[in-house]
Write a protein that holds these residues in place. Structure first.
Motif, PDB file in Angstrom:
ATOM      1  N   PRO A  25       0.813  -1.225   0.000  1.00  0.00           N
ATOM      2  CA  PRO A  25       0.000   0.000   0.000  1.00  0.00           C
ATOM      3  C   PRO A  25       0.845   1.274   0.000  1.00  0.00           C
ATOM      4  N   SER A  29      -0.043   3.709  -2.891  1.00  0.00           N
ATOM      5  CA  SER A  29      -0.531   5.058  -2.593  1.00  0.00           C
ATOM      6  C   SER A  29       0.327   6.109  -3.269  1.00  0.00           C
ATOM      7  N   TYR A  30       1.634   5.854  -3.347  1.00  0.00           N
ATOM      8  CA  TYR A  30       2.528   6.789  -4.035  1.00  0.00           C
ATOM      9  C   TYR A  30       2.190   6.841  -5.528  1.00  0.00           C
ATOM     10  N   SER A  33      -1.325   8.630  -5.955  1.00  0.00           N
ATOM     11  CA  SER A  33      -1.308  10.069  -5.683  1.00  0.00           C
ATOM     12  C   SER A  33      -0.510  10.821  -6.732  1.00  0.00           C
ATOM     13  N   ASP A  93      -4.637  11.648   3.176  1.00  0.00           N
ATOM     14  CA  ASP A  93      -5.367  11.212   1.975  1.00  0.00           C
ATOM     15  C   ASP A  93      -6.857  11.512   2.071  1.00  0.00           C
ATOM     16  N   ARG A 131       5.468   8.576   4.678  1.00  0.00           N
ATOM     17  CA  ARG A 131       5.626   7.431   3.775  1.00  0.00           C
ATOM     18  C   ARG A 131       7.087   7.019   3.676  1.00  0.00           C
ATOM     19  N   THR A 185      -8.506   8.864  -6.415  1.00  0.00           N
ATOM     20  CA  THR A 185      -7.212   8.225  -6.138  1.00  0.00           C
ATOM     21  C   THR A 185      -6.838   8.380  -4.668  1.00  0.00           C
ATOM     22  N   PHE A 186      -7.127   9.552  -4.090  1.00  0.00           N
ATOM     23  CA  PHE A 186      -6.824   9.764  -2.674  1.00  0.00           C
ATOM     24  C   PHE A 186      -7.718   8.897  -1.795  1.00  0.00           C
ATOM     25  N   SER A 189      -6.502   5.294  -1.982  1.00  0.00           N
ATOM     26  CA  SER A 189      -5.246   5.193  -1.245  1.00  0.00           C
ATOM     27  C   SER A 189      -5.501   5.150   0.257  1.00  0.00           C
ATOM     28  N   TRP A 192      -6.907   1.732   1.291  1.00  0.00           N
ATOM     29  CA  TRP A 192      -5.880   0.686   1.203  1.00  0.00           C
ATOM     30  C   TRP A 192      -4.923   0.767   2.394  1.00  0.00           C
ATOM     31  N   LEU A 193      -4.481   1.970   2.705  1.00  0.00           N
ATOM     32  CA  LEU A 193      -3.564   2.163   3.824  1.00  0.00           C
ATOM     33  C   LEU A 193      -4.228   1.773   5.144  1.00  0.00           C
TER      34      LEU A 193
END
Length: 436
Positions: A25, A29-30, A33, A93, A131, A185-186, A189, A192-193
């Motif tokens: 993740p 996420s990177y 984003s 996020d 991160r 997308t945010f 993310s 998921w995180l």
């Protein structure tokens, strides 16, 4: 004794990196984003230009998202050490998803749109600091170095995808659609995180000493980087190389026109160095053993700056035209290969910073990196007003080769002991009583 080969004998594999559950993740996420940010940047730039017919305002809109790193990167990054890092990531996020969705509302006044963009951008420093610091915590040994190279390569690709998606969405739909996709997308993310990351306490709780304010913690990060000889040398090499290698980007258009009469080829000139960096990242990060990477640091730095120097000298050897332009592209690509020096530098940086201070240290390093890149472009532009662009490029490479010797020598002489940095951070300069 085990029959396994020593860790320094061979690099980790991508499979070993992705086998770490928490890395997936962080990596995803990177990627999300970065794609979303570039997509939104294109959409907002076009939207502002359509409303104002002002190229200056459109350019300023594009630049706003970088301002928080320069104005408050070290301060905001300190949050990654004061709060649990998983909360910083998820909270950043969620906030960005809500704010970007608000920007997508049709008819939002332009001042409000730009204000929202600035607020959204303020969440980037704490997110990236958390991160980067958490990645160093969850990846052991050479997995971190390989993950660093993989993240850099993916970042280059994600930027291209984001720009392309932004253009496609604008062609078929509207800027609001592009912004809504960025908000999505945010949101993805954050979910998921939240599902995968372990809950860890705030790292700063492990640090010695009484509680400090956010500004005091920021000062600790600044003193840590400035006061530890090894960190100062690592950041010095990184900043000096970035200052002189990226300077030609500021004069890409006039340099292209000097080489051949086709300003439309400026994009190729700008893409050559990042393309080389991506390839170099694969070679150095995936196929070079850790010990070899360390030995390659100085040659890679020299290759990076030397390629820029030679690219600037091309007009002295070849006449203006396609051939000279292609040779310059090849040399910039080669210089980009040298940009893989960031991998051993990143690993050395992480090894030299105690976990409780990594968020602040990353914030200082990245804020300075943005600053020197901007400074290099401005200085190159000023130089190109009185000298030929190719001369400015050659001078950038030559001066850079000379200037980087000092931090490289300091790095060679420094001791890679984590305790040294911790001592600097927790000493009197970090907020305790001063000494006469």
């Amino acid at each position: 004794m085990s029959g396994d080969r020593p860790p320094g004998d061979r690099p980790a594999t991508y499979g070993q990196v992705f086998a770490v559950r928490e890395f997936r993740p962080l990596f995803g996420s990177y990627l999300l984003s970065t794609i979303g940010d570039e997509l939104a940047r294109v959409a907002l730039t076009v939207l502002v230009y359509q409303r104002t017919d002002s190229a200056l305002l459109a350019a300023l809109t594009f630049a706003i998202s970088y301002l928080p790193w320069l104005l408050g990167g070290p301060v905001l990054s300190a949050l990654a050490d004061r709060l649990p890092r998983h909360r910083v990531l998820i909270g950043s996020d969620v906030a960005r998803a809500v704010l970007v969705a608000a920007m997508a509302v049709p008819g939002t006044p332009l001042p409000a749109l730009l204000a929202l963009l600035l607020v959204v951008s303020l969440f980037a420093p704490p997110f990236e600091a958390a991160r980067s610091a958490l990645m160093a915590d969850v990846l052991e040994g050479d997995r971190y170095a390989v993950a660093t190279s993989l993240t850099g390569i993916t970042g280059q690709a994600a930027q291209l995808i984001g720009f392309g998606l932004g253009g496609a969405l604008l062609a078929q739909f509207s800027a609001s659609a592009a912004l809504l996709m960025n908000a999505a997308t945010f949101a993805v993310s954050a979910g998921w995180l939240a599902l995968v990351l372990q809950r860890r306490p705030a790292p700063v709780q492990d640090a010695a000493g009484p509680p400090r304010s956010l500004l005091q913690d920021t000062a600790v990060g600044l003193r840590l980087v400035a006061g530890a000889p090894r960190l100062r040398a690592i950041v010095g090499v990184l900043w000096v190389a970035a200052l002189f290698v990226n300077a030609p980007e500021g004069i890409a258009a006039p340099w292209t026109l000097q080489l051949q009469d086709a300003v439309g080829a400026t994009g190729l000139l700008l893409a050559a160095n990042p393309a080389g960096t991506a390839v170099g990242g694969v070679i150095v990060g995936r196929f070079c053993p850790p010990a070899l990477r360390d030995r390659l640091l100085t040659p890679l730095v020299a290759l990076s700056l030397g390629g820029v120097l030679l690219a600037g000298l091309v007009p002295l050897v070849l006449d203006r035209g396609t051939t000279s332009f292609v040779v310059v592209l090849v040399l910039l690509f080669v210089a980009g290969l040298g940009g893989a020096c960031s991998i051993p530098l990143n690993v050395a940086f992480v090894q030299a910073v105690p976990s409780a201070y990594r968020g602040r240290a990353f914030g200082v390093a990245v804020a300075g990196l943005y600053g020197v890149q901007g400074l290099g472009a401005v200085l190159a532009g000023a130089g190109a007003d009185v000298l030929r662009p190719s001369t400015v490029v050659a001078l950038s490479g030559a001066i850079g080769l000379v200037a980087v010797v000092v931090p490289l020598l300091a790095l060679r002489r420094s001791s890679p002991v984590v305790g040294d940095a911790a001592h600097v951070a927790s000493g009197p300069a970090a907020g305790g009583p001063s000494q006469a």
